[in-house]
Design a protein around this motif. Structure first.
Motif, PDB file in Angstrom:
ATOM      1  N   GLN A 270     -22.083  26.123 -25.480  1.00 36.53           N
ATOM      2  CA  GLN A 270     -22.888  25.526 -26.567  1.00 36.53           C
ATOM      3  C   GLN A 270     -23.658  26.613 -27.325  1.00 36.53           C
ATOM      4  O   GLN A 270     -23.826  26.532 -28.542  1.00 36.53           O
ATOM      5  CB  GLN A 270     -23.857  24.493 -25.958  1.00 36.53           C
ATOM      6  CG  GLN A 270     -24.633  23.704 -27.005  1.00 36.53           C
ATOM      7  CD  GLN A 270     -25.478  22.588 -26.366  1.00 36.53           C
ATOM      8  OE1 GLN A 270     -25.194  22.180 -25.256  1.00 36.53           O
ATOM      9  NE2 GLN A 270     -26.447  22.128 -27.115  1.00 36.53           N
ATOM     10  N   GLU A 271     -24.063  27.668 -26.667  1.00 39.04           N
ATOM     11  CA  GLU A 271     -24.762  28.767 -27.329  1.00 39.04           C
ATOM     12  C   GLU A 271     -23.815  29.515 -28.276  1.00 39.04           C
ATOM     13  O   GLU A 271     -24.197  29.915 -29.386  1.00 39.04           O
ATOM     14  CB  GLU A 271     -25.331  29.731 -26.267  1.00 39.04           C
ATOM     15  CG  GLU A 271     -26.422  29.122 -25.408  1.00 39.04           C
ATOM     16  CD  GLU A 271     -27.613  28.691 -26.231  1.00 39.04           C
ATOM     17  OE1 GLU A 271     -27.963  29.357 -27.232  1.00 39.04           O
ATOM     18  OE2 GLU A 271     -28.239  27.649 -25.841  1.00 39.04           O
TER      19      GLU A 271
ATOM     20  N   ARG B 214     -23.301  27.455 -31.428  1.00 41.68           N
ATOM     21  CA  ARG B 214     -24.413  27.555 -32.361  1.00 41.68           C
ATOM     22  C   ARG B 214     -24.326  28.837 -33.209  1.00 41.68           C
ATOM     23  O   ARG B 214     -24.820  28.892 -34.319  1.00 41.68           O
ATOM     24  CB  ARG B 214     -25.754  27.537 -31.608  1.00 41.68           C
ATOM     25  CG  ARG B 214     -26.069  26.176 -31.032  1.00 41.68           C
ATOM     26  CD  ARG B 214     -27.349  26.241 -30.240  1.00 41.68           C
ATOM     27  NE  ARG B 214     -27.690  24.927 -29.663  1.00 41.68           N
ATOM     28  CZ  ARG B 214     -28.705  24.716 -28.830  1.00 41.68           C
ATOM     29  NH1 ARG B 214     -29.478  25.751 -28.482  1.00 41.68           N
ATOM     30  NH2 ARG B 214     -28.936  23.515 -28.373  1.00 41.68           N
ATOM     31  N   GLU B 215     -23.665  29.844 -32.597  1.00 39.04           N
ATOM     32  CA  GLU B 215     -23.500  31.094 -33.350  1.00 39.04           C
ATOM     33  C   GLU B 215     -22.289  31.047 -34.269  1.00 39.04           C
ATOM     34  O   GLU B 215     -21.942  32.051 -34.889  1.00 39.04           O
ATOM     35  CB  GLU B 215     -23.366  32.263 -32.356  1.00 39.04           C
ATOM     36  CG  GLU B 215     -24.628  32.510 -31.544  1.00 39.04           C
ATOM     37  CD  GLU B 215     -24.440  33.615 -30.528  1.00 39.04           C
ATOM     38  OE1 GLU B 215     -23.283  34.126 -30.419  1.00 39.04           O
ATOM     39  OE2 GLU B 215     -25.422  33.944 -29.794  1.00 39.04           O
TER      40      GLU B 215
ATOM     41  N   THR C 148     -16.638  27.995 -32.817  1.00 37.16           N
ATOM     42  CA  THR C 148     -16.299  26.615 -32.448  1.00 37.16           C
ATOM     43  C   THR C 148     -14.817  26.444 -32.138  1.00 37.16           C
ATOM     44  O   THR C 148     -14.351  25.322 -31.914  1.00 37.16           O
ATOM     45  CB  THR C 148     -16.672  25.671 -33.603  1.00 37.16           C
ATOM     46  OG1 THR C 148     -15.979  26.074 -34.780  1.00 37.16           O
ATOM     47  CG2 THR C 148     -18.171  25.708 -33.863  1.00 37.16           C
TER      48      THR C 148
ATOM     49  N   LEU D 133     -23.002  20.341 -30.526  1.00 35.23           N
ATOM     50  CA  LEU D 133     -23.544  21.081 -31.683  1.00 35.23           C
ATOM     51  C   LEU D 133     -24.325  20.057 -32.480  1.00 35.23           C
ATOM     52  O   LEU D 133     -23.745  19.231 -33.187  1.00 35.23           O
ATOM     53  CB  LEU D 133     -22.424  21.723 -32.519  1.00 35.23           C
ATOM     54  CG  LEU D 133     -22.911  22.635 -33.664  1.00 35.23           C
ATOM     55  CD1 LEU D 133     -23.736  23.814 -33.155  1.00 35.23           C
ATOM     56  CD2 LEU D 133     -21.726  23.137 -34.482  1.00 35.23           C
ATOM     57  N   GLY D 134     -25.611  20.122 -32.367  1.00 30.19           N
ATOM     58  CA  GLY D 134     -26.411  19.047 -32.927  1.00 30.19           C
ATOM     59  C   GLY D 134     -26.266  17.850 -32.030  1.00 30.19           C
ATOM     60  O   GLY D 134     -26.464  17.928 -30.813  1.00 30.19           O
TER      61      GLY D 134
END
Length: 578
Positions: A57-58, A61-62, A65, A134-135
């Motif tokens: 997940q980190e 965020r960068e 995906t 993501l969100g």
């Protein structure tokens, strides 16, 4: 042997019971451990999937995906070789109708796990899926699986310990079971041993108290039973001893036979009657020797008849034996033998004959003077009373006959008292010389020309006697001697000390007594011959009374005589211990 068998069976049963219990416990524990391990393992796999999803997940965020890129990053977190790890595009999951439930839950935003068989490998595996968020939207799904074999590997590592625990449990069960079996069997062995000793006749054994449990109460009941048995046997033994003593002490013979005629009981009186040669020896009588008695016993044993009869003298050695016979019955009331009571009635019949003879003799002795009195009385009444000389002579004869009757009645009363032991003696110190001298002086007028002399071996002798009765004995003996001694004969009275007693003798040189008559001279009304019996003035009871008086003093009397050689009467009296 019986105790060891019961002990082994109890021990084996206890061990088998413990084995079943331990197996059930081990099975349950293994099942519970497997379930606990599986739950832990599933939780660990799910946690791992969530951890990987958090790491990815980190990266998302960068801006990273791409599922392929994320999967390559996720492979760095593999901790097992047999683990499968995939990162799936969240948008493509769920388009296939056969999508697993854990993936559907992950796409929905919830981590999930499940255990099932993998169709590709045929293994049971733990599947876990966690969303990469993501969100608020999942962009990928971390999907991993590991085989459940690890759980069984862990359980297999514990199986030796379970086996050791099971073995230790069985050993403990065997030890405890053996102790318990021993504690249960030892009282039974003790009861068995004591019961064997009691059956062998030792009734003094008792069971040790074991406490308030069932076995202890059983021991108490056994001891109470043994006490009652001892009391019962003691009572039966005492009753049997009493019965045996009564039967043995009976003067009547008792003989019992079984149905075959074999003797099962005979007291000494019966043995002396039936088989006197066996009564003196150690052997026992096995068969009844008298045919008629055997027939009576067989009749009672076979047919249950009660009989009483007198056996013929031809079988009993000229004795008169009266037998009463009754059947013996068993518990069902059937004849099982017979018992006979034998009584020697020879003496009884002799006494009955003697009573009949006494009645006849008394009647005869009474008839003669009564007839004489009646005859002279009738003569007087017929007119002779007017003749003075005839009247006086007849009255003198009537007086003599009356005196004879009075003497006869007096002698009969004395004899009756002596024979019934109802005569009381007034015992005292009596000087023999004085009573002999007085009696001789009293009898000297009756002796006439016959010489009466005293022969004293010891002048001063004292006896313990009734003076009047002793004088009566001497009077009877002197009167008897005077009657049967010729006019110029001699009669001597003497005494001497002999073996602590005083013996008195009356000796005459008269006609004497025959050997056939000697045993009977002391019998009532016994007459040796007409010439002696016809002597006037006697009642025929003097010598019988004399014998009874001497015996009442504790003495003895005897007679010695021969025809033409005179007669000697001798009797003893106890000497006074002054």
């Amino acid at each position: 042997m019986i105790g060891r068998s019961i002990r082994a069976r109890l021990t084996i049963s206890y061990v088998l019971l413990a084995l079943v219990c331990l197996v059930l416990v081990a099975t349950y524990v293994t099942w519970r451990l497997q379930a606990q391990y599986m739950a832990t393992y599933r939780s660990v796999v799910l946690t791992q999937s969530r951890l990987i999803s958090r790491m990815l997940q980190e990266y998302a965020r960068e801006g990273e995906t791409s599922p392929a890129r994320l999967e390559r990053l996720a492979q760095e977190f593999r901790w097992r070789q047999d683990m499968t790890l995939q990162v799936l595009d969240a948008g493509t999951v769920g388009r296939d109708g056969a999508t697993p439930s854990e993936l559907l839950a992950a796409v929905a935003g919830e981590p999930a796990q499940t255990v099932r068989v993998d169709p590709a490998t045929g293994q049971q595996r733990v599947f876990a899926a966690a969303p990469v968020m993501l969100g608020n939207e999942p962009v990928a799904v971390v999907y991993l699986s590991v085989p459940t074999a690890w759980v069984w590997v862990q359980l297999q590592r514990m199986l030796p310990q379970l086996g050791i625990a099971l073995a230790l449990g069985l050993l403990a069960a065997a030890f405890i079971g053996a102790r318990l079996a021993r504690g249960l069997v030892e009282p039974v062995e003790e009861l068995t041993y004591i019961a064997a000793q009691m059956s062998a006749g030792d009734l003094t054994r008792t069971v040790r108290p074991r406490g308030p449990d069932e076995i202890g109460r059983l021991g108490e009941m056994f001891n109470q039973m043994a006490d009652r048995l001892r009391a019962t046997i003691t009572t039966l033994s005492a009753e049997q001893t009493k019965l045996a003593a009564v039967v043995a002490g009976m003067t009547d013979g008792v003989v019992a036979c079984d149905r075959s005629g074999a003797v099962i009981l005979a007291n000494r009186a019966a043995t002396e009657l039936l088989a006197p040669e066996e009564a003196a020896g150690p052997s026992e009588m096995h068969r009844v020797p008298w045919p008629r008695l055997r027939a009576v016993l067989d009749d009672a044993a076979q047919h249950g008849r009660v009989t009483a009869e007198e056996l013929p003298p031809s079988e009993t050695g000229q004795r008169l034996i009266e037998v009463h016979c009754a059947p013996l019955t068993d518990g069902a009331g059937r004849p099982a033998g017979a018992v006979a009571v034998l009584r020697d009635v020879t003496e009884l019949r002799r006494l009955e004959r003697g009573r009949r003879e006494l009645t006849a003799n008394v009647s005869h002795e009474l008839r003669t003077p009564l007839t004489s009195i009646k005859g002279f009385a009738e003569t007087l009444l017929a007119g002779a009373v007017r003749d003075e000389s005839t009247r006086r002579r007849f009255l003198e004869i009537i007086d003599q006959e009356t005196n004879r009757l009075v003497n006869l009645v007096d002698d009969l009363l004395d004899l009756s008292q002596l024979e019934s032991k109802r005569l009381s003696l007034e015992l005292g110190q009596v000087k023999v010389r004085d009573v002999v001298t007085d009696t001789v002086l009293k009898m000297r007028p009756l002796a006439g020309s016959r010489e009466l002399e005293l022969r004293a071996a010891e002048p001063d002798v004292t006896v313990l006697a009734d003076r009047n009765r002793l004088a009566q004995v001497l009077t009877n003996l002197l009167d008897n001697a005077i009657k049967f001694t010729r006019d110029d004969g001699r009669i001597a009275v003497g005494w001497r000390t002999l073996n602590g007693e005083v013996e008195l003798t009356v000796v005459d040189d008269g006609r004497g007594i025959s050997a056939a008559d000697l045993p009977h001279v002391f019998e009532r009304f016994y007459k040796t011959d007409r010439s002696r019996a016809a002597t006037p003035g006697g009642t025929g009871l003097g010598l019988a009374i004399t014998k009874h008086i001497v015996e009442a003093h504790g003495g003895r009397i005897r007679v010695a005589s021969a025809p033409g050689a005179g007669t000697t009467f001798a009797f003893t009296l106890p000497r006074d211990a002054d």
